[in-house]
Design a protein around this motif. Structure first.
Motif, PDB file in Angstrom:
ATOM      1  N   LEU A   4      21.443 124.683 -40.558  1.00 11.16           N
ATOM      2  CA  LEU A   4      20.372 123.693 -40.542  1.00 11.16           C
ATOM      3  C   LEU A   4      19.519 123.773 -41.805  1.00 11.16           C
ATOM      4  O   LEU A   4      19.016 122.756 -42.290  1.00 11.16           O
ATOM      5  N   LEU A  29      19.818 130.401 -39.851  1.00 10.04           N
ATOM      6  CA  LEU A  29      20.123 128.966 -39.851  1.00 10.04           C
ATOM      7  C   LEU A  29      20.523 128.472 -41.238  1.00 10.04           C
ATOM      8  O   LEU A  29      20.575 127.273 -41.477  1.00 10.04           O
ATOM      9  N   VAL A 334      18.834 130.609 -30.680  1.00 10.24           N
ATOM     10  CA  VAL A 334      18.835 129.153 -30.507  1.00 10.24           C
ATOM     11  C   VAL A 334      20.152 128.593 -31.015  1.00 10.24           C
ATOM     12  O   VAL A 334      20.589 128.915 -32.124  1.00 10.24           O
ATOM     13  N   ARG A 335      20.785 127.753 -30.236  1.00  7.24           N
ATOM     14  CA  ARG A 335      22.099 127.206 -30.585  1.00  7.24           C
ATOM     15  C   ARG A 335      21.983 125.704 -30.850  1.00  7.24           C
ATOM     16  O   ARG A 335      21.276 124.983 -30.158  1.00  7.24           O
ATOM     17  N   PHE A 336      22.720 125.244 -31.859  1.00  5.76           N
ATOM     18  CA  PHE A 336      22.760 123.822 -32.206  1.00  5.76           C
ATOM     19  C   PHE A 336      24.207 123.362 -32.142  1.00  5.76           C
ATOM     20  O   PHE A 336      25.101 124.034 -32.660  1.00  5.76           O
ATOM     21  N   SER A 337      24.442 122.204 -31.551  1.00 12.92           N
ATOM     22  CA  SER A 337      25.812 121.723 -31.442  1.00 12.92           C
ATOM     23  C   SER A 337      26.383 121.307 -32.791  1.00 12.92           C
ATOM     24  O   SER A 337      27.590 121.400 -33.019  1.00 12.92           O
ATOM     25  N   TYR A 339      25.147 122.393 -35.950  1.00 11.70           N
ATOM     26  CA  TYR A 339      24.817 123.271 -37.063  1.00 11.70           C
ATOM     27  C   TYR A 339      25.198 124.705 -36.732  1.00 11.70           C
ATOM     28  O   TYR A 339      25.108 125.145 -35.583  1.00 11.70           O
ATOM     29  N   THR A 341      24.967 128.780 -36.720  1.00  9.87           N
ATOM     30  CA  THR A 341      24.052 129.926 -36.739  1.00  9.87           C
ATOM     31  C   THR A 341      24.941 131.155 -36.838  1.00  9.87           C
ATOM     32  O   THR A 341      25.672 131.467 -35.911  1.00  9.87           O
TER      33      THR A 341
END
Length: 369
Positions: A4, A29, A334-337, A339, A341
């Motif tokens: 991100l 990130l 924290v997870r991002f679909s 982006y 990590t």
């Protein structure tokens, strides 16, 4: 997938805990976090190697003496390439070094400058030295117990919360910069953040009301099992959880008690629950409570946390290759679909990336991004 914060460069002068935790969140990130450390000394947290490594992964390290003109000039050349400067000095220190926000902004109007201090940039306590325990104390987090003595905390909540606030504020400022083209300076006070966390207690109190105290609930606490382990029940105000617990404990006659009735009989009911829980091992209650949807959890030591099958399934622990083998880290929570990590590198040695980051500057050239 990209991170991100891919393409975002953070110069970190913040040491020990709050700033390093904030920049850890950003580095995971994708941010290029460069630790600007004191030559020969570095971050004081290096005196505790495992602690330092836990917060310094995914970062690079250079050494600069900001009191020396050549190194100060090198730092300013890095500022030209940076998106964020984060520091944790007492108010006025950056100005004494000739690196106040006005100087940084003049070189890089898009720069986001973040200052993390114990009491903020203004107010009568702004120059007071302290550590986390004192911040929690003045914020009302450490109150006297019913026995009259304060219960001192184990967790450095002020450090962690201010690091989280700093990361959130930095991300907010970067988002605003995309709209306006302008950076900003951010004043993060550790005590202000803790007072904010006390909102559910302070707001009712100053209004003359009594805040809801979940500890008055008899089924909110830690209970010892027959095998010597502990579990927690976290039934707050929900009547349906209470009714389910009563059925699981074989006390159906108590299932219809309302919250007010439970709190009025709290010592009696808590004693009853403790006696029932003590009859069986935790594995028995685990099966029963999960089956019946009871609000509960094991009470772990650190070994238990590291081995918990849920955390393992979530990928919360990851091994990182080092020069001597590997070490285990706690992953970005924290997870991002869309982006990534990831942990790209272990913690740096002191000044490890000096040539890589500062090489062009020392040759009189413009610093690389």
């Amino acid at each position: 997938m990209k991170g991100l914060f891919d393409g975002i460069r953070v110069l970190s002068l913040a040491e020990q805990f709050p700033g390093p935790y904030a920049t850890l969140l950003m580095a995971d990130l994708g941010a290029d976090v460069i630790l600007v450390e004191r030559p020969g000394i570095g971050d004081p947290a290096r005196a505790f190697p495992a602690f330092f490594r836990s917060l310094a992964r995914n970062k690079r390290s250079v050494c600069l003496d900001l009191k020396a003109a050549p190194d100060r000039d090198a730092f300013l050349a890095l500022v030209d390439t940076a998106d964020v400067v984060m520091e944790g000095y007492r108010p006025g220190t950056m100005e004494k070094l000739g690196l106040g926000y006005d100087v940084l902004k003049a070189r890089n109007p898009r720069l986001v400058h973040v200052s993390i201090t114990g009491f903020g940039q203004t107010g009568p306590a702004r120059m007071r030295p302290a550590h986390d325990l004192s911040y929690q104390g003045v914020a009302g987090m450490i109150r006297q117990t019913k026995g009259g003595e304060p219960a001192l905390p184990d967790l450095a909540i002020g450090d962690l919360s201010s690091g989280t606030f700093a990361a959130f504020a930095t991300a907010s400022a970067l988002f605003a910069r995309e709209r306006t083209g302008q950076g900003t300076t951010i004043d993060v006070s550790m005590t202000d953040g803790l007072v904010s966390w006390m909102t559910p207690y302070l707001v009712p109190h100053v209004a003359g009301d009594s805040p809801f105290d979940v500890h008055d609930e008899p089924a909110y606490g830690a209970f010892r099992c027959a095998d010597g382990t502990y579990l927690t029940l976290s039934i707050a105000h929900e009547d349906h959880f209470w009714a389910g617990l009563c059925r699981a404990l074989g006390s159906e006659d108590l299932a219809s008690l309302t919250g007010a009735q439970r709190r009025a009989r709290s010592p009696e009911l808590r004693h009853l629950i403790a006696n029932r829980i003590a009859r069986h091992d935790r594995s028995h209650w685990s099966t029963l409570f999960d089956r019946d949807g009871i609000a509960w959890s094991p009470l772990y030591d650190l070994d238990g946390v590291a081995a918990d099958p849920h955390f393992v399934a979530r990928g919360l622990f990851r091994d990182v290759a080092t020069k001597t083998g590997s070490e285990r880290h706690v992953a970005q929570p924290v997870r991002f679909s869309a982006y990534a990590t990831e942990i790209r590198r272990p913690a740096p040695a002191l000044g490890e990336h000096g040539d890589e980051v500062l090489g062009r500057i020392r040759k009189g050239r413009v610093a690389d991004r």
